[in-house]
Scaffold this active site. Structure first.
Site, PDB file in Angstrom:
ATOM      1  N   HIS A 170      22.662  14.645 -50.155  1.00  0.00           N
ATOM      2  CA  HIS A 170      22.058  13.618 -50.925  1.00  0.00           C
ATOM      3  C   HIS A 170      21.235  12.299 -50.937  1.00  0.00           C
ATOM      4  CE1 HIS A 170      22.359  12.200 -55.254  1.00  0.00           C
ATOM      5  NE2 HIS A 170      22.587  13.426 -55.960  1.00  0.00           N
ATOM      6  N   GLU A 272      16.765  14.339 -51.268  1.00  0.00           N
ATOM      7  CA  GLU A 272      17.369  15.215 -51.095  1.00  0.00           C
ATOM      8  C   GLU A 272      17.894  16.094 -50.677  1.00  0.00           C
ATOM      9  OE1 GLU A 272      20.227  15.341 -55.035  1.00  0.00           O
ATOM     10  OE2 GLU A 272      19.349  13.064 -55.448  1.00  0.00           O
TER      11      GLU A 272
HETATM   12  O1  TA6 Z   1      20.739  14.790 -56.958  1.00  0.00           O
HETATM   13  C1  TA6 Z   1      19.630  14.219 -58.520  1.00  0.00           C
HETATM   14  C2  TA6 Z   1      21.077  14.636 -59.569  1.00  0.00           C
HETATM   15  O2  TA6 Z   1      21.826  16.122 -60.079  1.00  0.00           O
HETATM   16  C3  TA6 Z   1      20.492  13.526 -61.131  1.00  0.00           C
HETATM   17  O3  TA6 Z   1      20.664  15.058 -62.187  1.00  0.00           O
HETATM   18  C4  TA6 Z   1      21.920  13.236 -60.925  1.00  0.00           C
HETATM   19  O4  TA6 Z   1      23.807  13.557 -62.100  1.00  0.00           O
HETATM   20  C5  TA6 Z   1      22.499  12.638 -59.306  1.00  0.00           C
HETATM   21  O5  TA6 Z   1      22.471  13.982 -59.415  1.00  0.00           O
HETATM   22  C6  TA6 Z   1      24.375  11.387 -58.976  1.00  0.00           C
HETATM   23  O6  TA6 Z   1      24.949  12.297 -59.822  1.00  0.00           O
HETATM   24  P1  TA6 Z   1      26.222  11.745 -59.601  1.00  0.00           P
HETATM   25  O7  TA6 Z   1      27.581  13.390 -59.649  1.00  0.00           O
HETATM   26  O8  TA6 Z   1      26.165  11.195 -58.226  1.00  0.00           O
HETATM   27  O9  TA6 Z   1      26.370  10.856 -60.202  1.00  0.00           O
END
Ligand code: TA6
Length: 300
Positions: A170, A272
């Site tokens: 991510h 990601e």
């Molecule tokens: O990858 C995008 C995502 O799924 C967004 O929806 C947002 O929630 C981000 O990940 C960050 O997630 P986190 O759990 O680290 O706040």
């Protein structure tokens, strides 16, 4: 093996790999050679910085990131495993799975003949991780630091039945101004829009002028971020990944999240490398899945 001295005795390499206590008194490892440098926390095997020699940092890390046991870090390369996003059936389980907030241990390190440095980690299996995922799995992360950053997330199914695996690196990339950046290489791909809802098809480059949270499906093995403000293109090459997520929280969500800093969203763009949604992997008993990515940059 928990203390820094023991880690350095076993996996340290003079001038290239050093373990130390970092922010929040958390164990971190610094990796450095004549080609580039990186740093990672042992919690989550979370890469928090990478820079090739003579180049700008590639990875964004929030100044408001909270370094504390069991807390996910804002920025760097969080590992989403063994599911991406909300758990398929249990809303009480943490989004993106447990891997990014639990302990990992080094399992190998070496100085390569071409000047790069590599280090491998394995997630430590505990009652807490087994409570979140009872299926027996082994997950390792292999990181190679040079002029490029290579990361390989390797999952082995130790059980006797298939396992449905979702995973992602991510990655938060540093950009000069997200409003002027573009993601190239997703033209024609279908995506699930988590902001507007529904499924859509991408036309041309992805631009950011509001909150963007999209899971592109059936994506190829390369995409890029063009950044005219920093004068570079970040190249993203992957293997074993069928999905690409593009995310920027924009203004309101940044304020709600509280750990990006007030204008953090302007300097970061998540692209990601993943297997998510319809692209999850059915991992046969005894099989291993590799999610691999290599990051580099070139002048724009
Ligand atoms: O990858 C995008 C995502 O799924 C967004 O929806 C947002 O929630 C981000 O990940 C960050 O997630 P986190 O759990 O680290 O706040």
């Amino acid at each position: 093996m928990s203390n820094v001295a023991e880690l350095n005795r076993t996996y340290g390499i003079a001038g290239q790999i050093r373990f130390l206590k970092g922010p929040g008194d958390m164990a971190v490892v610094e990796i450095e050679n004549d080609l580039g440098c990186a740093s990672m926390t042992l919690q989550g095997a979370h890469l928090v910085g990478f820079q090739a020699v003579g180049e700008q940092p590639l990875i964004w890390m929030s100044d408001e990131a909270v370094f504390a046991p069991g807390k996910s870090l804002r920025g760097g390369v969080p590992i989403c495993w063994p599911w991406f996003g909300p758990h398929a059936t249990d809303p009480g389980l943490p989004g993106h799975g447990p891997a990014r907030t639990v302990g990992w241990k080094p399992v190998a390190s070496s100085a390569l003949e071409d000047g790069r440095t590599t280090i491998s980690f394995e997630m430590i299996d505990t009652d807490a991780t087994r409570k979140q995922c009872a299926h027996p799995l082994r997950v390792q992360l292999h990181v190679t630091v040079g002029r490029t950053l290579q990361m390989v997330l390797e999952t082995t199914n130790l059980g006797s039945t298939p396992f449905i695996l979702g995973d992602a690196l991510h990655t938060y990339f540093l950009v000069g101004d997200v409003r002027q950046a573009q993601v190239e290489g997703l033209d024609g791909c279908d995506y699930l829009d988590k902001v507007a809802g529904g499924s859509h098809t991408q036309h041309g480059a992805v631009t950011i002028a509001s909150e963007v949270d999209r899971i592109y499906l059936g994506t190829g093995n390369s995409c890029a971020i063009s950044d005219p403000v920093m004068g570079r293109r970040i190249l993203i090459h992957s293997e074993g990944s069928a999905s690409t997520i593009v995310w920027n929280p924009w203004i309101e969500k940044t304020l709600r999240m509280g750990d990006l800093g007030p204008d953090g969203y302007l300097k970061m763009l998540c692209v990601e490398t993943a297997n998510a949604a319809d692209d999850v992997v059915e991992l046969a008993a005894g099989a291993t899945h590799r999610l691999a990515v290599e990051y580099s940059s070139e002048p724009l």
